[in-house]
Design a protein around this motif. Structure first.
Motif, PDB file in Angstrom:
ATOM      1  N   MET A 171       0.831  -1.205   0.000  1.00  0.00           N
ATOM      2  CA  MET A 171       0.000   0.000   0.000  1.00  0.00           C
ATOM      3  C   MET A 171       0.864   1.254   0.000  1.00  0.00           C
ATOM      4  SD  MET A 171      -3.174   0.856  -0.147  1.00  0.00           S
ATOM      5  CE  MET A 171      -3.628   2.556  -0.522  1.00  0.00           C
ATOM      6  N   TYR A 227       2.053   1.650  -3.429  1.00  0.00           N
ATOM      7  CA  TYR A 227       0.976   2.175  -4.270  1.00  0.00           C
ATOM      8  C   TYR A 227       0.942   3.703  -4.177  1.00  0.00           C
ATOM      9  CZ  TYR A 227      -3.790   2.929  -6.051  1.00  0.00           C
ATOM     10  OH  TYR A 227      -4.870   3.356  -6.774  1.00  0.00           O
ATOM     11  N   VAL A 250      -9.328   0.176   3.768  1.00  0.00           N
ATOM     12  CA  VAL A 250      -9.116  -0.714   2.637  1.00  0.00           C
ATOM     13  C   VAL A 250      -9.155  -2.157   3.129  1.00  0.00           C
ATOM     14  CG1 VAL A 250      -7.627  -1.362   0.710  1.00  0.00           C
ATOM     15  CG2 VAL A 250      -7.667   1.018   1.498  1.00  0.00           C
ATOM     16  N   THR A 271      -8.114  -5.587   2.425  1.00  0.00           N
ATOM     17  CA  THR A 271      -7.027  -6.079   1.578  1.00  0.00           C
ATOM     18  C   THR A 271      -7.094  -7.596   1.370  1.00  0.00           C
ATOM     19  OG1 THR A 271      -5.539  -6.391   3.474  1.00  0.00           O
ATOM     20  CG2 THR A 271      -5.541  -4.230   2.396  1.00  0.00           C
ATOM     21  N   SER A 305      -9.219  -4.297  -2.038  1.00  0.00           N
ATOM     22  CA  SER A 305      -8.023  -4.504  -2.855  1.00  0.00           C
ATOM     23  C   SER A 305      -7.645  -5.976  -2.894  1.00  0.00           C
ATOM     24  CB  SER A 305      -6.844  -3.682  -2.317  1.00  0.00           C
ATOM     25  OG  SER A 305      -6.342  -4.236  -1.114  1.00  0.00           O
ATOM     26  N   SER A 306      -6.951  -6.342  -3.936  1.00  0.00           N
ATOM     27  CA  SER A 306      -6.447  -7.708  -4.080  1.00  0.00           C
ATOM     28  C   SER A 306      -4.972  -7.657  -4.454  1.00  0.00           C
ATOM     29  CB  SER A 306      -7.241  -8.468  -5.146  1.00  0.00           C
ATOM     30  OG  SER A 306      -7.188  -7.785  -6.388  1.00  0.00           O
ATOM     31  N   VAL A 335      -0.768  -4.073  -5.592  1.00  0.00           N
ATOM     32  CA  VAL A 335      -2.162  -4.141  -5.163  1.00  0.00           C
ATOM     33  C   VAL A 335      -3.053  -3.518  -6.227  1.00  0.00           C
ATOM     34  CG1 VAL A 335      -1.700  -4.181  -2.698  1.00  0.00           C
ATOM     35  CG2 VAL A 335      -1.961  -1.992  -3.836  1.00  0.00           C
ATOM     36  N   LYS A 336      -4.212  -4.109  -6.400  1.00  0.00           N
ATOM     37  CA  LYS A 336      -5.228  -3.567  -7.293  1.00  0.00           C
ATOM     38  C   LYS A 336      -6.434  -3.188  -6.448  1.00  0.00           C
ATOM     39  CE  LYS A 336      -8.023  -4.549 -11.393  1.00  0.00           C
ATOM     40  NZ  LYS A 336      -7.695  -3.233 -11.977  1.00  0.00           N
ATOM     41  N   ILE A 337      -6.847  -1.939  -6.532  1.00  0.00           N
ATOM     42  CA  ILE A 337      -7.952  -1.431  -5.727  1.00  0.00           C
ATOM     43  C   ILE A 337      -9.197  -1.315  -6.599  1.00  0.00           C
ATOM     44  CG2 ILE A 337      -8.747   0.503  -4.295  1.00  0.00           C
ATOM     45  CD1 ILE A 337      -5.828   1.011  -3.569  1.00  0.00           C
ATOM     46  N   ASP A 338     -10.346  -1.653  -6.033  1.00  0.00           N
ATOM     47  CA  ASP A 338     -11.562  -1.779  -6.838  1.00  0.00           C
ATOM     48  C   ASP A 338     -12.001  -0.469  -7.487  1.00  0.00           C
ATOM     49  OD1 ASP A 338     -12.241  -0.692  -4.345  1.00  0.00           O
ATOM     50  OD2 ASP A 338     -14.266  -1.519  -4.369  1.00  0.00           O
ATOM     51  N   GLU A 392      -9.945   2.605  -8.166  1.00  0.00           N
ATOM     52  CA  GLU A 392      -8.705   3.372  -8.114  1.00  0.00           C
ATOM     53  C   GLU A 392      -8.912   4.861  -8.399  1.00  0.00           C
ATOM     54  OE1 GLU A 392      -5.546   1.690 -10.364  1.00  0.00           O
ATOM     55  OE2 GLU A 392      -5.353  -0.067  -9.055  1.00  0.00           O
TER      56      GLU A 392
END
Length: 325
Positions: free
Chosen positions: A49, A52, A178, A180, A209-210, A307-310, A312
């Motif tokens: 994070m 990111y 978040v 995670t 996030s994933s 990380v990919k956030i739903d 962004e």
């Protein structure tokens, strides 16, 4: 240990209340300070994070990170330079420095007030506080709280029986929450159910996030596709390696797993055992501690994550708007 839970709860609740009432003093700053932390003990994904946020801000602002520098061999304030290593500043800050050293400042200090004061001499535009949610002596302008999908804070209790560092009510200090390490596919019903349990205030925002694993593995000098690794030893010294193990198993790779505790300090005996292995795959954080050993140089690879956030665009706007203000 359960009888100690009420005592721990009361002590941490009272400490927070004294800060909330202004009896114990928090220092705030006239420039952007963003805190990334959690209520629980480790394993929520603070390091990716922070990275990111670095990626998000470094092209427009002079960014600095400030960490405690867990298990480092030095004391006091340390600003990373060409001589820095995992022993001098800690594995996670050394990871930041190794990846972004030409773009950001990386510092460590267990006293965050002192760390910020020293960093100010280098005129950063924004400071990212790593794992400082319970460090109430500093009042960050923006708080990002992380909690995992598998073990959310609202299903946990405080130490020593549970994993929470402070009571659940501490979540109310967060600006962004978040969730995670979520599955890649998470239904809207599941999201809504989690949000219902979090019960955010009107000014709080919840994201999901994933973890995204790279298709490539990296050593000091080489890069290889993960499919090239037919058989190897997986070495982990992180809080929860289950997702990583599951990712590798899903690719039907043949490996043994040597699982050490989080931030494990590798002994000479450990290194002797690793020298017997033909090929080693590890996490980026563990790589920071292991790459100093020349005997492992040609066999040691790490698997980076992001990380990919739903949503962004929304979280990016919240962060950037805060920094601009």
């Amino acid at each position: 240990m359960f009888p100690i839970v009420p005592i721990y709860y009361l002590v941490t609740w009272l400490r927070n209340k004294l800060y909330d009432l202004g009896i114990k003093k928090s220092v705030s700053y006239d420039f952007p300070v963003i805190c990334v932390g959690n209520l629980s003990v480790g394993g929520t994904g603070k390091t990716p994070m922070i990275e990111y946020l670095i990626h998000l801000l470094k092209d427009e602002y002079k960014v600095a990170t400030l960490s405690r520098g867990y298990k480092r061999k030095t004391k006091g304030f340390q600003l990373a330079d060409k001589n820095a290593n995992a022993a001098s500043i800690g594995d996670e800050p050394f990871q930041f420095f190794s990846k972004f050293k030409n773009d950001i400042l990386v510092a460590v200090d267990s006293d965050r007030r002192n760390g910020i004061q020293n960093l100010q001499q280098n005129n950063p535009d924004v400071i990212l506080l790593d794992d400082a949610y319970q460090h109430r002596k500093v009042k960050a302008g923006f708080n990002v709280l992380l909690t995992t999908y598998a073990n959310p804070y609202f299903k946990d209790i405080v130490l020593p029986t549970g994993n929470l560092r402070e009571p659940r009510i501490g979540v109310k200090r967060a600006d962004v929450i978040v969730v995670t390490k979520c599955p890649k596919v998470l239904s809207e019903n599941e999201k809504n159910d989690i949000i219902k349990h979090i019960n955010p205030n009107e000014n709080q925002h919840v994201f999901f996030s994933s973890i995204v694993y790279s298709d490539c593995l990296f050593s000091v000098e080489k890069t290889k596709m993960i499919e090239e690794f037919e058989s190897f030893t997986l070495v982990t010294g992180i809080a929860n390696p289950k997702l990583l193990v599951g990712f590798l198993e899903a690719k039907h790779l043949n490996f043994e797993h040597l699982n050490f505790k989080d931030h494990h300090e590798f002994s000479e005996q450990d290194i002797d055992e690793l020298n017997k292995k033909q090929l080693i795959v590890t996490t980026e954080k563990d790589f920071m501690r292991l790459k100093q050993y020349d005997s492992l140089k040609d066999k040691l690879f790490y698997l980076p994550i992001t990380v990919k956030i739903d949503d962004e665009p929304k979280i990016n706007k919240l962060i950037k708007d805060f920094v601009k203000r």
